[in-house]
Enzyme design. Sequence first.
Site, mmCIF file in Angstrom:
data_model
loop_
_atom_site.group_PDB
_atom_site.id
_atom_site.type_symbol
_atom_site.label_atom_id
_atom_site.label_comp_id
_atom_site.label_asym_id
_atom_site.label_seq_id
_atom_site.Cartn_x
_atom_site.Cartn_y
_atom_site.Cartn_z
ATOM 1 N N GLY A 106 31.942 36.418 31.989
ATOM 2 C CA GLY A 106 32.587 35.373 32.866
ATOM 3 C C GLY A 106 32.067 35.435 34.271
ATOM 4 N N GLN A 107 32.612 35.268 35.153
ATOM 5 C CA GLN A 107 31.857 35.095 36.691
ATOM 6 C C GLN A 107 31.886 36.611 36.909
ATOM 7 O OE1 GLN A 107 33.640 33.426 40.831
ATOM 8 N NE2 GLN A 107 34.640 35.293 40.173
ATOM 9 N N ALA B 200 39.530 39.006 29.732
ATOM 10 C CA ALA B 200 41.222 38.638 30.072
ATOM 11 C C ALA B 200 41.078 37.150 29.726
ATOM 12 C CB ALA B 200 41.649 39.115 31.055
ATOM 13 N N GLN B 201 42.345 36.605 29.166
ATOM 14 C CA GLN B 201 42.703 35.425 29.489
ATOM 15 C C GLN B 201 43.069 35.381 30.814
ATOM 16 O OE1 GLN B 201 43.580 32.379 30.570
ATOM 17 N NE2 GLN B 201 45.819 32.777 30.156
ATOM 18 N N THR C 161 44.900 43.311 39.335
ATOM 19 C CA THR C 161 44.749 41.930 40.259
ATOM 20 C C THR C 161 45.982 41.833 41.258
ATOM 21 O OG1 THR C 161 45.424 39.595 39.899
ATOM 22 C CG2 THR C 161 45.867 40.928 38.278
ATOM 23 N N GLU D 24 47.825 39.426 41.645
ATOM 24 C CA GLU D 24 48.939 38.532 40.897
ATOM 25 C C GLU D 24 50.067 39.775 40.666
ATOM 26 O OE1 GLU D 24 49.883 35.484 39.396
ATOM 27 O OE2 GLU D 24 48.651 34.843 41.116
ATOM 28 N N HIS E 188 38.644 36.286 44.157
ATOM 29 C CA HIS E 188 37.104 36.091 44.730
ATOM 30 C C HIS E 188 36.353 34.921 43.820
ATOM 31 C CE1 HIS E 188 38.040 39.198 41.726
ATOM 32 N NE2 HIS E 188 36.899 39.123 41.210
HETATM 33 P P1 NAP Z 1 36.567 34.899 33.818
HETATM 34 O O1 NAP Z 1 35.452 34.048 34.452
HETATM 35 O O2 NAP Z 1 37.863 33.951 33.220
HETATM 36 O O3 NAP Z 1 35.940 35.553 32.465
HETATM 37 C C1 NAP Z 1 36.757 36.241 31.511
HETATM 38 C C2 NAP Z 1 35.899 36.789 30.654
HETATM 39 O O4 NAP Z 1 36.998 37.598 29.380
HETATM 40 C C3 NAP Z 1 35.002 35.890 29.607
HETATM 41 O O5 NAP Z 1 33.780 36.673 29.560
HETATM 42 C C4 NAP Z 1 35.584 35.571 28.390
HETATM 43 O O6 NAP Z 1 34.888 35.264 27.322
HETATM 44 C C5 NAP Z 1 36.365 36.952 28.038
HETATM 45 N N1 NAP Z 1 37.460 36.859 27.259
HETATM 46 C C6 NAP Z 1 38.482 36.190 27.413
HETATM 47 N N2 NAP Z 1 39.257 36.575 26.147
HETATM 48 C C7 NAP Z 1 38.527 37.265 25.491
HETATM 49 C C8 NAP Z 1 38.911 37.826 24.198
HETATM 50 N N3 NAP Z 1 40.032 37.884 23.604
HETATM 51 N N4 NAP Z 1 38.016 38.906 23.729
HETATM 52 C C9 NAP Z 1 36.985 39.097 24.404
HETATM 53 N N5 NAP Z 1 36.500 38.510 25.589
HETATM 54 C C10 NAP Z 1 37.380 37.702 26.095
HETATM 55 O O7 NAP Z 1 37.158 35.890 34.754
HETATM 56 P P2 NAP Z 1 36.578 36.545 36.005
HETATM 57 O O8 NAP Z 1 36.988 35.791 37.174
HETATM 58 O O9 NAP Z 1 35.094 36.958 35.789
HETATM 59 O O10 NAP Z 1 37.693 37.684 36.237
HETATM 60 C C11 NAP Z 1 37.319 39.011 35.539
HETATM 61 C C12 NAP Z 1 38.398 39.873 35.476
HETATM 62 O O11 NAP Z 1 39.017 40.258 36.695
HETATM 63 C C13 NAP Z 1 39.653 39.257 34.578
HETATM 64 O O12 NAP Z 1 40.262 40.211 33.756
HETATM 65 C C14 NAP Z 1 40.340 38.827 35.565
HETATM 66 O O13 NAP Z 1 41.625 38.663 34.898
HETATM 67 C C15 NAP Z 1 40.472 39.678 36.929
HETATM 68 N N6 NAP Z 1 40.620 39.438 38.274
HETATM 69 C C16 NAP Z 1 39.766 38.076 38.508
HETATM 70 C C17 NAP Z 1 40.114 37.953 39.834
HETATM 71 C C18 NAP Z 1 39.291 36.739 40.403
HETATM 72 O O14 NAP Z 1 39.593 36.175 41.484
HETATM 73 N N7 NAP Z 1 38.335 36.312 39.938
HETATM 74 C C19 NAP Z 1 40.951 38.621 40.777
HETATM 75 C C20 NAP Z 1 41.611 39.735 40.047
HETATM 76 C C21 NAP Z 1 41.398 40.166 38.791
HETATM 77 P P3 NAP Z 1 34.544 33.569 27.259
HETATM 78 O O15 NAP Z 1 33.316 33.695 28.083
HETATM 79 O O16 NAP Z 1 34.173 33.782 25.829
HETATM 80 O O17 NAP Z 1 35.406 32.837 27.600
HETATM 81 N N1 GDD Z 2 44.012 26.183 39.299
HETATM 82 C C1 GDD Z 2 44.590 25.313 40.109
HETATM 83 N N2 GDD Z 2 44.318 24.001 40.026
HETATM 84 N N3 GDD Z 2 45.345 25.876 41.111
HETATM 85 C C2 GDD Z 2 45.848 24.764 42.023
HETATM 86 C C3 GDD Z 2 45.738 23.669 41.888
HETATM 87 C C4 GDD Z 2 44.767 22.972 40.840
HETATM 88 O O1 GDD Z 2 44.617 21.743 40.488
HETATM 89 N N4 GDD Z 2 46.450 22.873 42.829
HETATM 90 C C5 GDD Z 2 46.830 23.987 43.670
HETATM 91 N N5 GDD Z 2 46.613 25.160 43.169
HETATM 92 C C6 GDD Z 2 46.943 26.384 43.585
HETATM 93 C C7 GDD Z 2 47.763 27.487 42.729
HETATM 94 O O2 GDD Z 2 49.265 26.789 42.346
HETATM 95 C C8 GDD Z 2 47.600 28.742 43.138
HETATM 96 O O3 GDD Z 2 48.758 28.851 44.236
HETATM 97 C C9 GDD Z 2 46.256 28.461 43.986
HETATM 98 O O4 GDD Z 2 45.941 27.191 44.148
HETATM 99 C C10 GDD Z 2 45.340 29.325 43.433
HETATM 100 O O5 GDD Z 2 45.129 28.984 42.004
HETATM 101 P P1 GDD Z 2 43.831 29.540 41.155
HETATM 102 O O6 GDD Z 2 42.766 29.192 41.696
HETATM 103 O O7 GDD Z 2 44.128 29.016 39.845
HETATM 104 O O8 GDD Z 2 43.952 31.079 41.046
HETATM 105 P P2 GDD Z 2 45.306 32.094 41.127
HETATM 106 O O9 GDD Z 2 45.518 32.538 42.459
HETATM 107 O O10 GDD Z 2 46.397 31.541 40.269
HETATM 108 O O11 GDD Z 2 44.885 33.281 40.190
HETATM 109 C C11 GDD Z 2 43.301 33.751 40.277
HETATM 110 O O12 GDD Z 2 43.367 34.823 41.101
HETATM 111 C C12 GDD Z 2 44.082 35.953 40.628
HETATM 112 C C13 GDD Z 2 44.014 36.923 41.576
HETATM 113 O O13 GDD Z 2 45.109 36.769 42.719
HETATM 114 C C14 GDD Z 2 42.492 34.138 38.891
HETATM 115 O O14 GDD Z 2 41.387 34.389 39.163
HETATM 116 C C15 GDD Z 2 43.406 35.321 38.406
HETATM 117 O O15 GDD Z 2 42.790 35.491 37.086
HETATM 118 C C16 GDD Z 2 43.389 36.529 39.283
HETATM 119 O O16 GDD Z 2 43.973 37.435 38.847
#
Ligand code: NAP
Ligand code: GDD
Length: 333
Positions: free
Chosen positions: A12-13, A88-89, A131, A133, A184
């Site tokens: 993942g990212q 995670a999903q 998170t 969330e 992020h």
């Molecule tokens: P991401 O890009 O969606 O990556 C998710 C990772 O989880 C991928 O490597 C995915 O594998 C793997 N995965 C999903 N389902 C799995 C399963 N059943 N078994 C094993 N691996 C599985 O997420 P990210 O943005 O890097 O975020 C990393 C973590 O931080 C996540 O837990 C996310 O919920 C949390 N988080 C993210 C943010 C954010 O803003 N990015 C903020 C707060 C918390 P595949 O590549 O095969 O899909």
């Molecule tokens: N994805 C998406 N697509 N979001 C949209 C869109 C669209 O076309 N239009 C508006 N949005 C709004 C969503 O309703 C939400 O309020 C905001 O954009 C951010 O959506 P996402 O980028 O999907 O992120 P998120 O805030 O719901 O969740 C991400 O951040 C969480 C941390 O606060 C994810 O990375 C989660 O895994 C992470 O925990």
Amino acid sequence: MSKTALITGITGQDGSYLAELLLSKGYTVHGLIRRASTFNTHRIDHLYRDPHDPDSKLFLHYGDLSDGARLVTLLAEIHPQEVYHLAAQSHVRVSFDEPEHTGDVTGIGTTRLLEAIRMIGLDCRFYQASTSEMFGATPPPQREDTPFYPRSPYGAAKLYSYWMVRNYREGYGMFATNGILFNHESPRRGETFVTRKITRAVADIASGRADHVFLGNLDAVRDWGYAPEYVEGMWRMLQADEPDDFVLATGHAYTVRDFVEAAFGHAGLDWEKHVRFDDRYLRPTEVDALIGDASKARNVLGWEPRVLTPELARIMVDADIERVRAPEAARLA
Ligand code: NAP
Ligand code: GDD
């Protein structure tokens, strides 16, 4: 002595940036990857070397968070000193379509991993990708002691994981830490999260490959930071003297509309000519505003974010424009 780490979610990212960081610090890094019928390792291909190479420090293992026995055999095989649980999903909108799967992977998956560690008596430090969330409907600013009020199956599953981590810390003395990270982003952000969806659209529109993009709620407020800085914070949490819970955030608030304006403006485009509304991108329950207070991480860990949303939008637009111009060269951005 070089340390050994396991990263779940290495494809993942965040996993890709964290793998880079740990390798640069001399760690041996093991990553859990899912078997897929197509390649899913593009974010880490530039780090991977043939495992027969004696200098190889990155090793990938098949496994899935739904398979607890596999987590036991893997941990027993590699004996990591640090486990970064990022898999995670992770998509909030998708979690409304797949609530049961999200609960199984994003919630119970954490318990399977914690229980595997406990069962084999592994002495390791554990990072949980918690998170913002989890705060959901609780108004900002949000910090470690802000009450939780999740507003999605994803948020509820993450909150369950958060409490399981605290339970294993208090019940079994495990060095288990929750990183409560606010949004992020980066050029490696998944394509269906809003920032990346916007910056990809800007690049496609600027190059003439598309004319418009459909979005949902433009009024949501988020605190968007830069992913490479946030994985540095994860590492710092596991180097701390004590396990604890930490918010990572910039403390600055922008709406989705602000991000749209910044991204289209950077490419010299008028966003109002290219952005259309589609209610399929609305959620049954929305999280209106997330703005974090990361004072504790600054004071205890010395962690400080530098890149704020306007610069982040520029970094991501530039990378996506480069991807359109020279797709192969941009693969490792
Ligand atoms: P991401 O890009 O969606 O990556 C998710 C990772 O989880 C991928 O490597 C995915 O594998 C793997 N995965 C999903 N389902 C799995 C399963 N059943 N078994 C094993 N691996 C599985 O997420 P990210 O943005 O890097 O975020 C990393 C973590 O931080 C996540 O837990 C996310 O919920 C949390 N988080 C993210 C943010 C954010 O803003 N990015 C903020 C707060 C918390 P595949 O590549 O095969 O899909
Ligand atoms: N994805 C998406 N697509 N979001 C949209 C869109 C669209 O076309 N239009 C508006 N949005 C709004 C969503 O309703 C939400 O309020 C905001 O954009 C951010 O959506 P996402 O980028 O999907 O992120 P998120 O805030 O719901 O969740 C991400 O951040 C969480 C941390 O606060 C994810 O990375 C989660 O895994 C992470 O925990």
